[in-house]
Design an enzyme around this catalytic site. Structure first.
Site, short mmCIF file in Angstrom:
data_model
loop_
_atom_site.label_atom_id
_atom_site.label_comp_id
_atom_site.label_asym_id
_atom_site.label_seq_id
_atom_site.Cartn_x
_atom_site.Cartn_y
_atom_site.Cartn_z
N LYS A 84 7.50 23.52 -12.03
CA LYS A 84 6.70 22.33 -11.79
C LYS A 84 6.30 22.23 -10.32
O LYS A 84 5.17 21.88 -9.99
CB LYS A 84 7.44 21.07 -12.26
CG LYS A 84 6.60 19.84 -12.05
CD LYS A 84 6.67 18.81 -13.12
CE LYS A 84 5.59 17.75 -12.89
NZ LYS A 84 5.74 16.58 -13.73
N ARG A 103 -3.08 21.94 -12.60
CA ARG A 103 -1.96 21.08 -13.00
C ARG A 103 -2.04 20.68 -14.47
O ARG A 103 -1.02 20.38 -15.10
CB ARG A 103 -1.89 19.83 -12.11
CG ARG A 103 -0.70 18.96 -12.44
CD ARG A 103 -0.40 17.91 -11.41
NE ARG A 103 0.72 17.10 -11.83
CZ ARG A 103 1.42 16.31 -11.06
NH1 ARG A 103 1.13 16.23 -9.79
NH2 ARG A 103 2.43 15.61 -11.55
N GLU A 118 -4.25 17.16 -9.91
CA GLU A 118 -4.77 17.60 -11.20
C GLU A 118 -6.29 17.76 -11.19
O GLU A 118 -7.00 17.23 -12.05
CB GLU A 118 -4.32 16.66 -12.32
CG GLU A 118 -4.41 17.36 -13.68
CD GLU A 118 -3.69 16.64 -14.80
OE1 GLU A 118 -2.54 16.22 -14.59
OE2 GLU A 118 -4.28 16.51 -15.87
N LYS A 174 3.44 11.76 -10.31
CA LYS A 174 2.65 10.93 -11.23
C LYS A 174 3.45 9.67 -11.55
O LYS A 174 4.61 9.77 -11.96
CB LYS A 174 2.35 11.68 -12.52
CG LYS A 174 1.19 12.64 -12.42
CD LYS A 174 0.81 13.16 -13.80
CE LYS A 174 -0.34 14.13 -13.73
NZ LYS A 174 -0.65 14.70 -15.05
N GLU A 197 10.39 19.80 -23.26
CA GLU A 197 9.68 20.05 -21.98
C GLU A 197 10.21 21.34 -21.33
O GLU A 197 9.49 22.01 -20.61
CB GLU A 197 9.85 18.86 -21.02
CG GLU A 197 9.28 17.54 -21.54
CD GLU A 197 7.75 17.43 -21.45
OE1 GLU A 197 7.09 18.39 -21.01
OE2 GLU A 197 7.23 16.37 -21.86
N ASN A 224 0.32 19.90 -19.23
CA ASN A 224 0.11 19.05 -20.40
C ASN A 224 0.00 19.85 -21.69
O ASN A 224 -0.48 19.34 -22.69
CB ASN A 224 -1.16 18.21 -20.20
CG ASN A 224 -0.92 17.14 -19.16
OD1 ASN A 224 0.07 16.44 -19.20
ND2 ASN A 224 -1.83 17.04 -18.20
N HIS A 275 0.44 13.00 -27.27
CA HIS A 275 0.11 11.60 -26.92
C HIS A 275 -0.59 10.91 -28.08
O HIS A 275 -0.35 9.73 -28.35
CB HIS A 275 -0.78 11.55 -25.67
CG HIS A 275 -0.04 11.82 -24.40
ND1 HIS A 275 -0.66 12.19 -23.23
CD2 HIS A 275 1.28 11.77 -24.10
CE1 HIS A 275 0.24 12.36 -22.27
NE2 HIS A 275 1.42 12.11 -22.78
N ARG A 286 0.81 -1.24 0.00
CA ARG A 286 0.00 0.00 0.00
C ARG A 286 0.84 1.28 0.00
O ARG A 286 0.36 2.35 0.36
CB ARG A 286 -0.99 0.03 1.17
CG ARG A 286 -1.95 -1.13 1.15
CD ARG A 286 -3.16 -0.86 1.99
NE ARG A 286 -4.04 -2.00 1.98
CZ ARG A 286 -3.97 -2.99 2.87
NH1 ARG A 286 -3.09 -2.95 3.84
NH2 ARG A 286 -4.79 -4.00 2.78
P1 NAD Z 1 13.50 6.95 -21.16
O1 NAD Z 1 13.27 6.72 -19.74
O2 NAD Z 1 13.08 5.91 -22.12
O3 NAD Z 1 15.05 7.26 -21.38
C1 NAD Z 1 15.50 7.55 -22.67
C2 NAD Z 1 16.69 6.69 -23.08
O4 NAD Z 1 17.85 7.21 -22.47
C3 NAD Z 1 16.61 5.25 -22.67
O5 NAD Z 1 17.14 4.45 -23.69
C4 NAD Z 1 17.50 5.17 -21.43
O6 NAD Z 1 18.04 3.89 -21.22
C5 NAD Z 1 18.56 6.16 -21.78
N1 NAD Z 1 19.24 6.82 -20.68
C6 NAD Z 1 18.67 7.34 -19.56
N2 NAD Z 1 19.58 8.04 -18.89
C7 NAD Z 1 20.75 7.96 -19.56
C8 NAD Z 1 22.02 8.50 -19.38
N3 NAD Z 1 22.28 9.35 -18.38
N4 NAD Z 1 23.00 8.19 -20.25
C9 NAD Z 1 22.73 7.38 -21.32
N5 NAD Z 1 21.52 6.87 -21.58
C10 NAD Z 1 20.53 7.17 -20.70
O7 NAD Z 1 12.78 8.31 -21.64
P2 NAD Z 1 12.50 9.71 -20.93
O8 NAD Z 1 12.38 10.68 -22.02
O9 NAD Z 1 13.40 9.98 -19.81
O10 NAD Z 1 11.06 9.48 -20.26
C11 NAD Z 1 9.92 9.31 -21.06
C12 NAD Z 1 8.83 8.75 -20.19
O11 NAD Z 1 8.52 9.67 -19.15
C13 NAD Z 1 7.54 8.50 -20.92
O12 NAD Z 1 7.08 7.21 -20.57
C14 NAD Z 1 6.59 9.55 -20.41
O13 NAD Z 1 5.24 9.13 -20.42
C15 NAD Z 1 7.11 9.74 -19.01
N6 NAD Z 1 6.77 11.03 -18.40
C16 NAD Z 1 6.24 11.03 -17.15
C17 NAD Z 1 5.91 12.22 -16.53
C18 NAD Z 1 5.40 12.22 -15.13
O14 NAD Z 1 5.00 13.27 -14.62
N7 NAD Z 1 5.42 11.10 -14.45
C19 NAD Z 1 6.14 13.44 -17.18
C20 NAD Z 1 6.70 13.41 -18.45
C21 NAD Z 1 7.01 12.20 -19.06
N1 GLY Z 2 3.81 15.90 -16.84
C1 GLY Z 2 2.53 16.35 -16.40
C2 GLY Z 2 2.34 16.35 -14.93
O1 GLY Z 2 3.24 16.00 -14.19
O2 GLY Z 2 1.30 16.70 -14.46
#
Ligand code: NAD
Ligand code: GLY
Length: 360
Positions: free
Chosen positions: A225, A239, A235, A141, A183, A243, A250, A119
Site C-alpha cells: 500500500k 492508486r 488517486e 483517505k 484485503e 480498489n 461497494h 483546516r
Molecule cells: P469497523 O471499524 O466497523 O470494525 C469492525 C468491528 O470490530 C467493530 O464492531 C469494532 O468495534 C470492532 N473492533 C475493532 N477493533 C477491535 C478489537 N481489536 N477487538 C474487538 N473488537 C474490535 O470495521 P473495519 O473492517 O475495521 O473497517 C471498515 C471501514 O473501513 C469501512 O467503513 C470502509 O469503508 C473503511 N475503509 C477505508 C479505507 C481507507 O483507505 N480509508 C480502506 C478500506 C476500508
Molecule cells: N482502499 C483504497 C485506497 O486506499 O486507495
C-alpha cells in the site's frame, strides 16, 4: 518487538508505520507522536480493551476521549460533527492531535475530522482490526458515508504516524478477522504473485493469528500500500488498483443496506466478480480465477452474493467515485500480481461476470 516502514510522499513528506506486539502500552512508541493536546476517537468496544494502555502511553498533557457508536452506520456527518463539537468544546488548538483508535470506521471519520478541524490537524492512526492494519489506516483517505453512497464525503489527509499492534487482533471477532483477510488476498492479487503463493500456504496461520505469519502478512500489505500511495497519493491513476473488487463490493454493500455483508466480505465477492470479468475479457487465465476463489473460500469468505441483481449492481456502480463521464472504471486482473484499470468493458460482459457470482 516492533518493525518500522516509511510511507514516502512527494515533497519530502513521510510518515512511519510501526508494526509489532505490545506497542499500545509503550510510551516510547506512542509518546513522540502527539503534542500538548490529543483527542482519542474510539468506540466502546475498543475503548474497553485498549483505551487505558493508549491513554497511559500518550505524552500529551490534555487527553480527551470521544466515543462514537459502533459500526458502519455511525460513519456519518452527524458523528463527524460531534467530533468537531468536542474539539471545540474542549478548546483544542491547531496543534492538537486526533488519535484514531479502532477499526476503519473510527479511522475514516476521525481522519475526516482531523482533515478539517481548523483546516487540518495532526492525525495518528492506531488500527485495531486486520482490515484497518493492512489497508484503511495507511494512505490518507478519510471519509463519511452519505445516504446515496459510501465514502461520498471526505478528504485526503495523511496521518503523522500509524501504529499497528497485532496483539489487538486477538480480541477481534473471527468474522471481522476473516473479512480483513479479503484485503490481504487483494494485496497479493494486485501486486505480488509471490505473496499470493505464500498466502495459499499460510492463510490458515494468519486466520489463527500465528504471530510470525500475521506480522508478515500485515507488513507485506503495508509495504504494497505504501508503494502504491507513494506513486499516486491522490488517486490520479495507479492508486485505483487498490480498489480491485471494490467497485462490485461497494455495490453489493449498498444494495444490501450495509447490513448483510461486512466490507471485506463484499470485497471478497467483488474480487470473484472482477476475476470472472478478467477471464471473460481474455485478460487472465481461468486457473487464476480458480486460485483466487479457492483462497477466499479457504479463508471462510462468502462465495456468491445474495440479495442483489446484476442490473441493480450496475446502477449502483454508476455512483462509484471512480466512474468518469458516466463510464464505470473497473480494476481487472492480468494474471495474479498484475492489474490495470479499464473503462471500456462491454456492459453485457460485466453483467455476465456478476451473474457468475450471484446466488440463484
Ligand atoms: P469497523 O471499524 O466497523 O470494525 C469492525 C468491528 O470490530 C467493530 O464492531 C469494532 O468495534 C470492532 N473492533 C475493532 N477493533 C477491535 C478489537 N481489536 N477487538 C474487538 N473488537 C474490535 O470495521 P473495519 O473492517 O475495521 O473497517 C471498515 C471501514 O473501513 C469501512 O467503513 C470502509 O469503508 C473503511 N475503509 C477505508 C479505507 C481507507 O483507505 N480509508 C480502506 C478500506 C476500508
Ligand atoms: N482502499 C483504497 C485506497 O486506499 O486507495
Amino acid at each position: 518487538m516492533s518493525q518500522r516502514l516509511e510511507v514516502r510522499l512527494a515533497g519530502g513528506r513521510a510518515y512511519p508505520i510501526v508494526l509489532g506486539s505490545g506497542l499500545l502500552g509503550d510510551p516510547e512508541v506512542l509518546g513522540p507522536h502527539t503534542g500538548k493536546q490529543a483527542l482519542v476517537v474510539t468506540n466502546a468496544e475498543v475503548a474497553a480493551r485498549y483505551l487505558g494502555a493508549v491513554r497511559r502511553s500518550l505524552a500529551a498533557e490534555q487527553v480527551d476521549v470521544f466515543e462514537i457508536g459502533d459500526g458502519e452506520r455511525f460513519k456519518t456527518l452527524d458523528t463527524y460533527a460531534a467530533i468537531l463539537d468536542t474539539l471545540v468544546a474542549k478548546r483544542h488548538s491547531r496543534s492538537t492531535t486526533v488519535v484514531a483508535l479502532g477499526g476503519g470506521v473510527v479511522g475514516d471519520v476521525a481522519g475526516f475530522a482531523a482533515a478539517t478541524y481548523q483546516r487540518g490537524v495532526d492525525l495518528v492512526q492506531i488500527p485495531t482490526t486486520l482490515l484497518a492494519q493492512v489497508d484503511s489506516s495507511v494512505g490518507g483517505k478519510t471519509a463519511v458515508n452519505h445516504p446515496a453512497g459510501k465514502n461520498l464525503i471526505g478528504a485526503f489527509h495523511q496521518p503523522r504516524a500509524v501504529v499497528a499492534d497485532v496483539d489487538t487482533l486477538h480480541t477481534l471477532p473471527k468474522r471481522e478477522l476473516l473479512a480483513g483477510l479479503a484485503e490481504v488476498v487483494k494485496c497479493g492479487v494486485i501486486a505480488d504473485a509471490g505473496f499470493f503463493g505464500w498466502l495459499e500456504a499460510h492463510a490458515a496461520e494468519v486466520a489463527a493469528l500465528d504471530a510470525g505469519a500475521t506480522l508478515h502478512a500485515v507488513r507485506r500489505c503495508c509495504e504494497i500500500k505504501a508503494e502504491v500511495v507513494a506513486a499516486d497519493e491522490r488517486e490520479q491513476g495507479r492508486r485505483a488498483v487498490l480498489n480491485f473488487g471494490h467497485t462490485f463490493g461497494h455495490a453489493i454493500e449498498a444494495l444490501t443496506g450495509y447490513q448483510r455483508y461486512l466490507h471485506g466480505e463484499a470485497v471478497a465477492i467483488g474480487m470473484a466478480m472482477a476475476m470472472a470479468l478478467s477471464v471473460r475479457l481474455g485478460l487472465a487465465p481461468g486457473s487464476d480465477a480458480q486460485r483466487v476463489q479457492r483462497l477466499l473460500r479457504a479463508a471462510g469468505l462468502p462465495g456468491a452474493a445474495e440479495g442483489v441483481s446484476p442490473e441493480a449492481m450496475l446502477d449502483a456502480m454508476a455512483m462509484d467515485k471512480k466512474a468518469r463521464d458516466g463510464r464505470v472504471r473497473l480494476v481487472v486482473c492480468k494474471g495474479i500480481g498484475r492489474v490495470s484499470v479499464i473503462a471500456d468493458a462491454p456492459r453485457k460482459t460485466v453483467l455476465a461476470a456478476m451473474e457468475d457470482w450471484i446466488a440463484d
